[in-house]
Design a protein around this motif. Structure first.
Motif, PDB file in Angstrom:
ATOM      1  N   GLY A  28       0.797  -1.216   0.000  1.00 20.76           N
ATOM      2  CA  GLY A  28       0.000   0.000   0.000  1.00 20.76           C
ATOM      3  C   GLY A  28       0.833   1.270   0.000  1.00 20.76           C
ATOM      4  O   GLY A  28       0.351   2.325  -0.369  1.00 20.76           O
ATOM      5  N   THR A  29       2.096   1.190   0.431  1.00 18.71           N
ATOM      6  CA  THR A  29       2.927   2.384   0.447  1.00 18.71           C
ATOM      7  C   THR A  29       3.568   2.652  -0.904  1.00 18.71           C
ATOM      8  O   THR A  29       4.157   3.700  -1.110  1.00 18.71           O
ATOM      9  N   SER A  38       6.134   7.393  -2.542  1.00 18.24           N
ATOM     10  CA  SER A  38       5.077   7.922  -1.680  1.00 18.24           C
ATOM     11  C   SER A  38       5.602   9.081  -0.835  1.00 18.24           C
ATOM     12  O   SER A  38       6.814   9.237  -0.643  1.00 18.24           O
ATOM     13  N   SER A  39       4.680   9.873  -0.324  1.00 15.10           N
ATOM     14  CA  SER A  39       5.079  11.013   0.509  1.00 15.10           C
ATOM     15  C   SER A  39       5.734  10.539   1.802  1.00 15.10           C
ATOM     16  O   SER A  39       6.650  11.189   2.317  1.00 15.10           O
ATOM     17  N   GLU A  40       5.289   9.393   2.322  1.00 19.39           N
ATOM     18  CA  GLU A  40       5.906   8.827   3.526  1.00 19.39           C
ATOM     19  C   GLU A  40       7.360   8.448   3.247  1.00 19.39           C
ATOM     20  O   GLU A  40       8.249   8.703   4.063  1.00 19.39           O
ATOM     21  N   ALA A  41       7.611   7.858   2.077  1.00 12.34           N
ATOM     22  CA  ALA A  41       8.973   7.481   1.702  1.00 12.34           C
ATOM     23  C   ALA A  41       9.836   8.722   1.474  1.00 12.34           C
ATOM     24  O   ALA A  41      11.005   8.748   1.861  1.00 12.34           O
ATOM     25  N   LYS A  46      14.235  12.143   3.372  1.00 15.03           N
ATOM     26  CA  LYS A  46      14.715  13.478   3.766  1.00 15.03           C
ATOM     27  C   LYS A  46      15.275  13.436   5.191  1.00 15.03           C
ATOM     28  O   LYS A  46      16.337  14.005   5.463  1.00 15.03           O
ATOM     29  N   GLN A  47      14.560  12.741   6.096  1.00 11.36           N
ATOM     30  CA  GLN A  47      15.028  12.625   7.479  1.00 11.36           C
ATOM     31  C   GLN A  47      16.358  11.877   7.542  1.00 11.36           C
ATOM     32  O   GLN A  47      17.269  12.280   8.259  1.00 11.36           O
ATOM     33  N   ASN A  82       8.788   1.048  -0.847  1.00 10.00           N
ATOM     34  CA  ASN A  82       9.027   0.116   0.260  1.00 10.00           C
ATOM     35  C   ASN A  82      10.506   0.060   0.626  1.00 10.00           C
ATOM     36  O   ASN A  82      10.864   0.109   1.803  1.00 10.00           O
ATOM     37  N   THR A  83      11.354  -0.059  -0.362  1.00 12.64           N
ATOM     38  CA  THR A  83      12.791  -0.120  -0.107  1.00 12.64           C
ATOM     39  C   THR A  83      13.300   1.213   0.424  1.00 12.64           C
ATOM     40  O   THR A  83      14.151   1.252   1.311  1.00 12.64           O
ATOM     41  N   VAL A  84      12.777   2.306  -0.093  1.00 15.95           N
ATOM     42  CA  VAL A  84      13.167   3.633   0.399  1.00 15.95           C
ATOM     43  C   VAL A  84      12.825   3.756   1.879  1.00 15.95           C
ATOM     44  O   VAL A  84      13.651   4.201   2.679  1.00 15.95           O
TER      45      VAL A  84
END
Length: 111
Positions: A28-29, A38-41, A46-47, A82-84
């Motif tokens: 789903g990501t 995805s924005s989460e990735a 960035k973090q 997912n890997t990111v």
């Protein structure tokens, strides 16, 4: 001090061992084709970049954090969210631990 180093090494092996069993499939990501990650990735990457840069600034960067960050950046170019996510979180964790290591007392073993 030796027990602490053994504990840290064991924890690192457990983290890496747990990652070895994961699949590189989509979930789903995973962003749809052509839109990138995805924005989460993106946020995790960035973090991780910021955390690794902070460890470089302190001149205590672990080579493993740089290598994992590079893998995350390559996965971002391929659009593999997912890997990111997985690699970014690991790089960030390693960078934070390397910064914390500076707070440990030094040893005088070789004096």
């Amino acid at each position: 001090m030796t027990k602490l180093l053994i504990a840290l090494a064991s924890a690192g092996l457990l983290v890496l061992g747990g990652c070895a069993g994961t699949t590189g499939g989509t979930s789903g990501t995973q962003a749809s084709a052509g839109t990138g990650i995805s924005s989460e990735a993106q946020s995790a990457l960035k973090q991780a970049e910021n955390d690794v840069a902070a460890s470089k600034k302190d001149e205590n960067e672990w080579t493993t954090s740089a290598a994992v960050l590079k893998k995350a950046q390559e996965a971002a170019k391929k659009g593999d969210s997912n890997t990111v996510l997985k690699d970014s979180k690991l790089a960030s964790e390693l960078a934070k631990i390397s910064i914390e290591q500076l707070k440990y007392p030094t040893t005088d073993v070789f004096k």
